[in-house]
Design a protein around this motif. Structure first.
Motif: not given
Length: 186
Positions: A108-113, A130-133, A141-145
């Motif tokens: 899980s990552d926080a992608i700061f703009l 099925g892999v990324d959200n 942007i919240y990114s989870q893989r």
């Protein structure tokens, strides 16, 4: 004398892949020479907590200028995002339900703009089913893989976008640790 605010500076483009090397001791010294107080760095990826009476945007510009004039850096890659404690707290508190709760299962990552529109930035993400959200947040942007499928993730494709130069990524664990360090500094 105006009150001092605790800030977090997220430095984009330093100490990545052996490029744009900035020693943390040198960074700390530079920021103290700029008049920032109680400067503390956290890990090598460009996270700095400090206190100042200046506005966040002003500090960000000053740090960018000082970095590129003090260290040998590729100016194109360097950007600085300065967040108040309340802004970072909102990122942590407003995360999507369950985000970051299963670190053994998901990365899980926080992608700061940095100075770009959230909706425009969000449009460059093309999650793989099925892999990324990914979820849009306020300035993030919240990114989870899925960890077991991370080699199939499309997160890496954002690097090809010109907007990527206006993003800086922190793992969720790092984001939470930075929040904890800011709370301790208050």
């Amino acid at each position: 004398m105006s009150a001092k605010t605790t800030y977090l500076a997220l430095l984009r483009g330093i100490n990545v892949g052996g490029k744009n090397k900035v020693p943390m001791a040198g960074l700390k010294k530079l920021l103290e020479e700029m008049g920032l107080e109680d400067v503390k760095t956290y890990i090598q990826s460009g996270n700095v907590i400090f206190r100042s009476a200046l506005a966040a945007r002003t500090i960000g510009r000053k740090i960018e200028e000082a970095l590129t004039s003090t260290f040998k850096l590729d100016d194109e890659l360097i950007k600085v995002l300065v967040l108040s404690r309340d802004t970072l707290k909102a990122v942590v508190d407003k995360r999507p339900k369950g985000f970051g709760d299963e670190p053994g299962k998901y990365h899980s990552d926080a992608i700061f703009l940095i100075g770009i529109d959230r909706d425009e930035a969000f449009a460059v993400f093309k999650p793989r089913d099925g892999v990324d959200n990914v979820w849009p947040g306020e300035g993030v942007i919240y990114s989870q893989r899925l960890s077991a499928e991370r080699t199939k993730s499309r997160l890496g494709k954002i690097v090809a976008s010109p907007l990527y130069k206006s993003m800086t990524i922190r793992s969720w664990q790092t984001t939470q640790k930075l929040m904890q360090l800011m709370d301790e500094g208050e």
